[in-house]
Design a protein around this motif. Structure first.
Motif, PDB file in Angstrom:
ATOM      1  N   THR A 124       0.851  -1.192   0.000  1.00  0.00           N
ATOM      2  CA  THR A 124       0.000   0.000   0.000  1.00  0.00           C
ATOM      3  C   THR A 124       0.886   1.241   0.000  1.00  0.00           C
ATOM      4  N   VAL A 125       0.649   2.121  -0.965  1.00  0.00           N
ATOM      5  CA  VAL A 125       1.512   3.292  -1.128  1.00  0.00           C
ATOM      6  C   VAL A 125       0.770   4.564  -0.711  1.00  0.00           C
ATOM      7  N   ILE A 126       1.399   5.292   0.200  1.00  0.00           N
ATOM      8  CA  ILE A 126       0.841   6.563   0.669  1.00  0.00           C
ATOM      9  C   ILE A 126       1.772   7.671   0.205  1.00  0.00           C
ATOM     10  N   GLY A 127       1.233   8.665  -0.458  1.00  0.00           N
ATOM     11  CA  GLY A 127       2.080   9.762  -0.942  1.00  0.00           C
ATOM     12  C   GLY A 127       1.855  11.023  -0.130  1.00  0.00           C
ATOM     13  N   ILE A 128       2.953  11.616   0.344  1.00  0.00           N
ATOM     14  CA  ILE A 128       2.866  12.948   0.956  1.00  0.00           C
ATOM     15  C   ILE A 128       3.444  13.901  -0.080  1.00  0.00           C
ATOM     16  N   SER A 129       2.574  14.704  -0.677  1.00  0.00           N
ATOM     17  CA  SER A 129       3.025  15.509  -1.800  1.00  0.00           C
ATOM     18  C   SER A 129       2.064  16.662  -2.062  1.00  0.00           C
ATOM     19  N   ASP A 130       2.552  17.652  -2.777  1.00  0.00           N
ATOM     20  CA  ASP A 130       1.665  18.721  -3.241  1.00  0.00           C
ATOM     21  C   ASP A 130       1.012  18.329  -4.571  1.00  0.00           C
ATOM     22  N   ARG A 131       1.403  17.162  -5.100  1.00  0.00           N
ATOM     23  CA  ARG A 131       0.782  16.716  -6.354  1.00  0.00           C
ATOM     24  C   ARG A 131       0.218  15.304  -6.219  1.00  0.00           C
ATOM     25  N   LYS A 132      -1.039  15.176  -6.612  1.00  0.00           N
ATOM     26  CA  LYS A 132      -1.706  13.875  -6.573  1.00  0.00           C
ATOM     27  C   LYS A 132      -1.165  12.995  -7.702  1.00  0.00           C
ATOM     28  N   ASP A 133      -1.097  11.708  -7.473  1.00  0.00           N
ATOM     29  CA  ASP A 133      -0.650  10.817  -8.540  1.00  0.00           C
ATOM     30  C   ASP A 133      -1.407   9.496  -8.403  1.00  0.00           C
ATOM     31  N   ASP A 134      -1.700   8.877  -9.545  1.00  0.00           N
ATOM     32  CA  ASP A 134      -2.490   7.639  -9.524  1.00  0.00           C
ATOM     33  C   ASP A 134      -1.801   6.498  -8.780  1.00  0.00           C
ATOM     34  N   VAL A 135      -0.498   6.584  -8.653  1.00  0.00           N
ATOM     35  CA  VAL A 135       0.233   5.490  -8.008  1.00  0.00           C
ATOM     36  C   VAL A 135      -0.063   5.411  -6.502  1.00  0.00           C
ATOM     37  N   TYR A 136      -0.517   6.513  -5.932  1.00  0.00           N
ATOM     38  CA  TYR A 136      -0.791   6.528  -4.489  1.00  0.00           C
ATOM     39  C   TYR A 136      -2.142   5.888  -4.178  1.00  0.00           C
ATOM     40  N   ASP A 137      -2.158   4.931  -3.247  1.00  0.00           N
ATOM     41  CA  ASP A 137      -3.431   4.420  -2.742  1.00  0.00           C
ATOM     42  C   ASP A 137      -4.084   5.482  -1.858  1.00  0.00           C
ATOM     43  N   TYR A 138      -3.256   6.222  -1.133  1.00  0.00           N
ATOM     44  CA  TYR A 138      -3.746   7.337  -0.300  1.00  0.00           C
ATOM     45  C   TYR A 138      -2.836   8.528  -0.539  1.00  0.00           C
ATOM     46  N   TRP A 139      -3.450   9.685  -0.627  1.00  0.00           N
ATOM     47  CA  TRP A 139      -2.673  10.907  -0.867  1.00  0.00           C
ATOM     48  C   TRP A 139      -2.866  11.876   0.292  1.00  0.00           C
ATOM     49  N   ILE A 140      -1.773  12.252   0.918  1.00  0.00           N
ATOM     50  CA  ILE A 140      -1.818  13.286   1.952  1.00  0.00           C
ATOM     51  C   ILE A 140      -1.254  14.552   1.321  1.00  0.00           C
ATOM     52  N   GLU A 141      -2.145  15.527   1.160  1.00  0.00           N
ATOM     53  CA  GLU A 141      -1.750  16.731   0.426  1.00  0.00           C
ATOM     54  C   GLU A 141      -1.013  17.714   1.321  1.00  0.00           C
ATOM     55  N   ILE A 142       0.082  18.228   0.811  1.00  0.00           N
ATOM     56  CA  ILE A 142       0.753  19.357   1.468  1.00  0.00           C
ATOM     57  C   ILE A 142       0.742  20.517   0.474  1.00  0.00           C
ATOM     58  N   PRO A 143       0.756  21.744   0.960  1.00  0.00           N
ATOM     59  CA  PRO A 143       0.711  22.894   0.050  1.00  0.00           C
ATOM     60  C   PRO A 143       1.990  22.991  -0.784  1.00  0.00           C
ATOM     61  N   HIS A 144       1.871  23.586  -1.952  1.00  0.00           N
ATOM     62  CA  HIS A 144       3.034  23.825  -2.799  1.00  0.00           C
ATOM     63  C   HIS A 144       3.843  24.995  -2.228  1.00  0.00           C
ATOM     64  N   LEU A 145       5.151  24.853  -2.193  1.00  0.00           N
ATOM     65  CA  LEU A 145       6.002  25.935  -1.687  1.00  0.00           C
ATOM     66  C   LEU A 145       6.869  26.486  -2.805  1.00  0.00           C
ATOM     67  N   LYS A 146       7.055  27.792  -2.790  1.00  0.00           N
ATOM     68  CA  LYS A 146       7.924  28.408  -3.802  1.00  0.00           C
ATOM     69  C   LYS A 146       9.379  28.034  -3.555  1.00  0.00           C
ATOM     70  N   GLU A 147       9.757  28.000  -2.275  1.00  0.00           N
ATOM     71  CA  GLU A 147      11.130  27.617  -1.932  1.00  0.00           C
ATOM     72  C   GLU A 147      11.140  26.140  -1.560  1.00  0.00           C
ATOM     73  N   GLU A 148      11.630  25.320  -2.480  1.00  0.00           N
ATOM     74  CA  GLU A 148      11.503  23.880  -2.246  1.00  0.00           C
ATOM     75  C   GLU A 148      12.372  23.376  -1.078  1.00  0.00           C
ATOM     76  N   ALA A 149      13.388  24.143  -0.722  1.00  0.00           N
ATOM     77  CA  ALA A 149      14.224  23.723   0.418  1.00  0.00           C
ATOM     78  C   ALA A 149      13.441  23.712   1.728  1.00  0.00           C
ATOM     79  N   TYR A 150      12.311  24.417   1.748  1.00  0.00           N
ATOM     80  CA  TYR A 150      11.509  24.477   2.981  1.00  0.00           C
ATOM     81  C   TYR A 150      10.556  23.291   3.152  1.00  0.00           C
TER      82      TYR A 150
END
Ligand code: F6R
Length: 344
Positions: A281-307
């Motif tokens: 079972t694959v859980i993605g923590i990301s600002d972008r949804k993807d079909d590969v994730y069984d569950y998606w936990i959304e985080i906001p998109h950041l301009k500064e990716e180092a953060y």
């Protein structure tokens, strides 16, 4: 006082809406001294235990990527075997919430005996570590009562970003308020995290994968799950999957991919496909949804990716907290652990 919250841990997770901003604020003279000592060092070692060691890993990465400064990380408990070649041009940066961790204080003693400078990042400014340091920065996030480190970790990261930004002459995007809003958003939208916690209630193994800056967060998420929810959890650098861990992937394995949209995104998505093909079972923590994730936990998109680390660790803290509740464990006082480990 935990106020309206059921547990200190929950309160402290929520406190991060403000503490990620406060931690970065530091008096100018101290900041300058800290950065000058760091910039003029011949060699730099960064140390800490547990969660604070994960901050050390992120610090090393930030210094290398944005400051072109080479540093080595040493777990404080390993320092007696590793810190043997320091001199008066060396610097030890010790990171600790309590400033009283015996292993950390041992590494400081070792450094001082060799004539090295000691810098520290502490939450308790009256601590032994603060007193032993040539300069210290304060995470400034108020008392942390829950045994598991939460707001002190993101406070450490906020400081690390500020130091890095100064050393690279403001090369990071300046909108620091951005991650405060992001933290707020995640805390306000926990439904997807609670759903994942319900699914994981009977899991015996949870793996967390990430590359680059997300690898220390994989380690940190695994530590939170072990401590709070008493489950076997392991952080793995995603690129190492094919070198062994892929053999563990099967039905009933849970894998959390820490995968915001940055330079690591595509490679980590490929790993997710390899894992999913084995029935896990694959859980993605990301600002972008993807079909590969069984569950998606959304985080906001950041301009500064180092953060991203500061933002992506929040759902993992909440997940560990929710899983502890689902398993009737006390999240504030995990069994066998003490808040401040003053013995060796
Ligand atoms: C993890 C945790 C411990 C501490 C470690 C270091 O949630 O609480 O791993 O991070 O014992 O403690 P400090 O930062 O006080 O030196």
């Amino acid at each position: 006082d935990k106020g309206k919250y059921a547990h200190y841990t929950l309160k402290e997770i929520n406190d991060q809406r403000l503490t990620v901003v406060h931690a970065g604020r530091q008096d100018e003279a101290t900041m300058e001294k800290f950065c000058n000592i760091l910039a003029s060092a011949k060699d730099i070692y960064i140390t800490g235990s547990g969660t604070s060691y994960h901050s050390a890993l992120i610090f090393k990465h930030m210094l290398a990527r944005f400051g072109k400064i080479r540093a080595e990380t040493v777990m404080s408990s390993e320092s007696q075997y590793a810190l043997a070649s320091m001199d008066s041009n060396s610097v030890l940066v010790a990171i600790s919430q309590s400033g009283e961790t015996a292993d950390v204080l041992d590494s400081v003693r070792l450094a001082k005996n060799q004539g090295a400078n000691v810098l520290s990042i502490v939450n308790v400014t009256t601590s032994s570590l603060a007193r032993a340091s040539d300069a210290y920065l304060s995470t400034n996030c108020g008392p942390e009562i829950g045994v598991a480190a939460t707001k002190s970790f993101t406070g450490q990261l906020a400081l690390i970003y500020n130091v890095t930004d100064r050393l690279c002459k403001n090369c990071l995007e300046t909108e620091k308020a951005e991650f405060a809003v992001a933290v707020e958003n995640i805390i306000a939208n926990q439904a997807s995290i609670i759903k994942v916690a319900e699914q994981m209630k009977d899991a015996s193994d949870i793996y967390l994968l990430g590359r680059s800056l997300h690898y220390p967060i994989a380690l940190e998420g695994a530590l939170k799950l072990k401590e709070l929810a008493y489950v076997h959890a392991e952080g793995i650098a995603a690129g190492e999957l094919k070198h062994g861990p892929l053999a563990l992937m099967e039905k009933n394995t849970f894998v959390i991919m820490i995968n915001p949209r940055d330079a690591t995104f595509n490679d980590t998505i490929s790993n997710a496909h390899e894992i999913k093909a084995r029935g896990a079972t694959v859980i993605g923590i990301s600002d972008r949804k993807d079909d590969v994730y069984d569950y998606w936990i959304e985080i906001p998109h950041l301009k500064e990716e180092a953060y991203y680390p500061i933002v992506e660790v929040i759902p993992l803290q909440i997940l560990a907290y929710q899983l502890a509740l689902a398993k009737n464990a006390d999240p504030d006082y995990p069994r066998n652990l003490a808040k401040s480990v003053t013995v060796r």
